[in-house]
Design a protein around this motif. Sequence first.
Motif, mmCIF file in Angstrom:
data_model
loop_
_atom_site.group_PDB
_atom_site.id
_atom_site.type_symbol
_atom_site.label_atom_id
_atom_site.label_comp_id
_atom_site.label_asym_id
_atom_site.label_seq_id
_atom_site.Cartn_x
_atom_site.Cartn_y
_atom_site.Cartn_z
ATOM 1 N N SER A 189 0.910 -1.220 0.058
ATOM 2 C CA SER A 189 -0.071 -0.150 0.181
ATOM 3 C C SER A 189 0.868 1.401 0.035
ATOM 4 C CB SER A 189 -0.938 -0.238 1.226
ATOM 5 O OG SER A 189 -0.238 0.218 2.470
ATOM 6 N N MET A 190 0.406 2.343 -0.338
ATOM 7 C CA MET A 190 1.081 3.686 -0.573
ATOM 8 C C MET A 190 0.196 4.532 0.077
ATOM 9 S SD MET A 190 2.853 3.291 -4.163
ATOM 10 C CE MET A 190 3.378 4.938 -4.139
ATOM 11 N N ASP A 191 0.851 5.533 0.526
ATOM 12 C CA ASP A 191 -0.235 6.724 1.277
ATOM 13 C C ASP A 191 0.034 7.607 0.075
ATOM 14 O OD1 ASP A 191 2.265 7.887 1.720
ATOM 15 O OD2 ASP A 191 2.224 7.170 3.920
ATOM 16 N N ASP A 192 -0.707 9.088 0.646
ATOM 17 C CA ASP A 192 -0.645 10.313 -0.545
ATOM 18 C C ASP A 192 0.507 10.730 -0.478
ATOM 19 O OD1 ASP A 192 -3.305 9.737 -1.347
ATOM 20 O OD2 ASP A 192 -4.257 11.478 -0.104
ATOM 21 N N GLU A 193 1.255 10.732 0.804
ATOM 22 C CA GLU A 193 2.460 11.466 0.774
ATOM 23 C C GLU A 193 3.636 10.613 -0.315
ATOM 24 O OE1 GLU A 193 6.407 12.011 4.031
ATOM 25 O OE2 GLU A 193 4.230 12.439 4.335
ATOM 26 N N GLN A 194 3.742 9.137 -0.624
ATOM 27 C CA GLN A 194 4.382 8.573 -1.214
ATOM 28 C C GLN A 194 4.125 8.947 -2.703
ATOM 29 O OE1 GLN A 194 3.570 4.831 0.700
ATOM 30 N NE2 GLN A 194 5.649 4.701 1.088
ATOM 31 N N PHE A 195 2.891 8.992 -2.871
ATOM 32 C CA PHE A 195 2.317 9.248 -4.171
ATOM 33 C C PHE A 195 2.771 10.678 -4.877
ATOM 34 C CE2 PHE A 195 -1.044 5.987 -3.585
ATOM 35 C CZ PHE A 195 -0.648 5.230 -4.705
ATOM 36 N N LEU A 196 2.811 11.751 -3.977
ATOM 37 C CA LEU A 196 3.290 13.075 -4.208
ATOM 38 C C LEU A 196 4.621 12.804 -4.401
ATOM 39 C CD1 LEU A 196 1.220 15.244 -1.826
ATOM 40 C CD2 LEU A 196 0.933 15.036 -4.309
ATOM 41 N N ALA A 215 -4.647 1.921 -6.967
ATOM 42 C CA ALA A 215 -5.169 2.707 -8.147
ATOM 43 C C ALA A 215 -6.554 1.982 -8.271
ATOM 44 C CB ALA A 215 -4.776 2.610 -9.568
ATOM 45 N N ASP A 216 -7.071 1.035 -7.644
ATOM 46 C CA ASP A 216 -8.430 0.522 -7.709
ATOM 47 C C ASP A 216 -9.180 1.379 -6.787
ATOM 48 O OD1 ASP A 216 -8.149 -1.382 -9.445
ATOM 49 O OD2 ASP A 216 -7.589 -3.005 -8.049
ATOM 50 N N LYS A 217 -8.766 2.257 -6.010
ATOM 51 C CA LYS A 217 -9.491 3.122 -5.162
ATOM 52 C C LYS A 217 -10.095 4.412 -5.963
ATOM 53 C CE LYS A 217 -6.658 2.034 -1.199
ATOM 54 N NZ LYS A 217 -5.494 2.422 -0.587
ATOM 55 N N PRO A 218 -11.276 4.286 -6.090
ATOM 56 C CA PRO A 218 -11.777 5.383 -6.906
ATOM 57 C C PRO A 218 -11.732 6.895 -6.075
ATOM 58 C CG PRO A 218 -13.693 4.360 -5.586
ATOM 59 C CD PRO A 218 -12.530 3.479 -5.284
ATOM 60 N N ALA A 219 -11.302 7.858 -7.262
ATOM 61 C CA ALA A 219 -11.294 9.233 -6.717
ATOM 62 C C ALA A 219 -9.981 9.122 -5.636
ATOM 63 C CB ALA A 219 -12.301 9.929 -6.194
ATOM 64 N N SER A 220 -8.936 8.519 -6.308
ATOM 65 C CA SER A 220 -7.626 8.794 -5.506
ATOM 66 C C SER A 220 -6.550 9.378 -6.006
ATOM 67 C CB SER A 220 -7.458 7.348 -4.940
ATOM 68 O OG SER A 220 -6.832 6.560 -6.041
ATOM 69 N N LEU A 221 -5.548 9.717 -5.437
ATOM 70 C CA LEU A 221 -4.275 10.386 -6.006
ATOM 71 C C LEU A 221 -3.742 9.023 -6.893
ATOM 72 C CD1 LEU A 221 -2.447 12.610 -6.404
ATOM 73 C CD2 LEU A 221 -1.427 11.854 -4.134
ATOM 74 N N ALA A 222 -3.472 7.961 -6.556
ATOM 75 C CA ALA A 222 -3.087 6.795 -7.070
ATOM 76 C C ALA A 222 -3.753 6.446 -8.371
ATOM 77 C CB ALA A 222 -3.289 5.442 -6.143
ATOM 78 N N ARG A 223 -5.117 6.796 -8.502
ATOM 79 C CA ARG A 223 -5.854 6.541 -9.555
ATOM 80 C C ARG A 223 -5.469 7.610 -10.611
ATOM 81 N NH1 ARG A 223 -11.745 4.439 -10.502
ATOM 82 N NH2 ARG A 223 -10.439 2.629 -10.505
ATOM 83 N N ASP A 224 -5.409 8.825 -10.225
ATOM 84 C CA ASP A 224 -4.969 9.832 -11.001
ATOM 85 C C ASP A 224 -3.661 9.691 -11.614
ATOM 86 O OD1 ASP A 224 -7.192 11.125 -10.481
ATOM 87 O OD2 ASP A 224 -6.423 12.505 -9.105
#
Length: 157
Positions: free
Chosen positions: A9-16, A86-95
């Motif tokens: 799993s990744m948190d938003d900070e890691q995605f950024l 990215a399977d999570k809807p409306a997420s930074l990962a999906r973007d």
Amino acid sequence: LPCHVKRWSMDDEQFLDLVDRLTDENFLAFVEQFAQENCAVFAGFETEHLHCFHTLHQQYQRLFESRAEAWFREKGLRPEVLAISADKPASLARDLADSLLAVSDYQAFVTMMRRRVSDSGDQVDDADAGVPSDAPDDPPTGSRLPAPSGGYRDDHR
């Protein structure tokens, strides 16, 4: 969290952080240079696709893939975590996944390169595009481009 859960799993900070790596000014300048150096190949081929277009797209794609893979290695994460997240809807990962998919989209790449040629306002002649001046308009075999570039007409669309 247990170690195995963190690795998947990744948190938003890691995605950024990953986005920062992929949008670093020096990296984007390198990507821009790649596109500028190779866009002339697309001049004069508005409807047909040469094999070398696919080769250039693969090289372009690898620029981003290798950059992302290095980031995942540095963080001790598996690249699959992006797809899972990215399977999570409306997420930074999906973007982020959608943006990376655009990099992998061949037609989007060709459109970008052709637009780059037309936006330059310069007419690219056959010599500048790597096409021999005495090349026939529709060679029965071989290539309109020099052999090292791997170009040949892709008539099997």
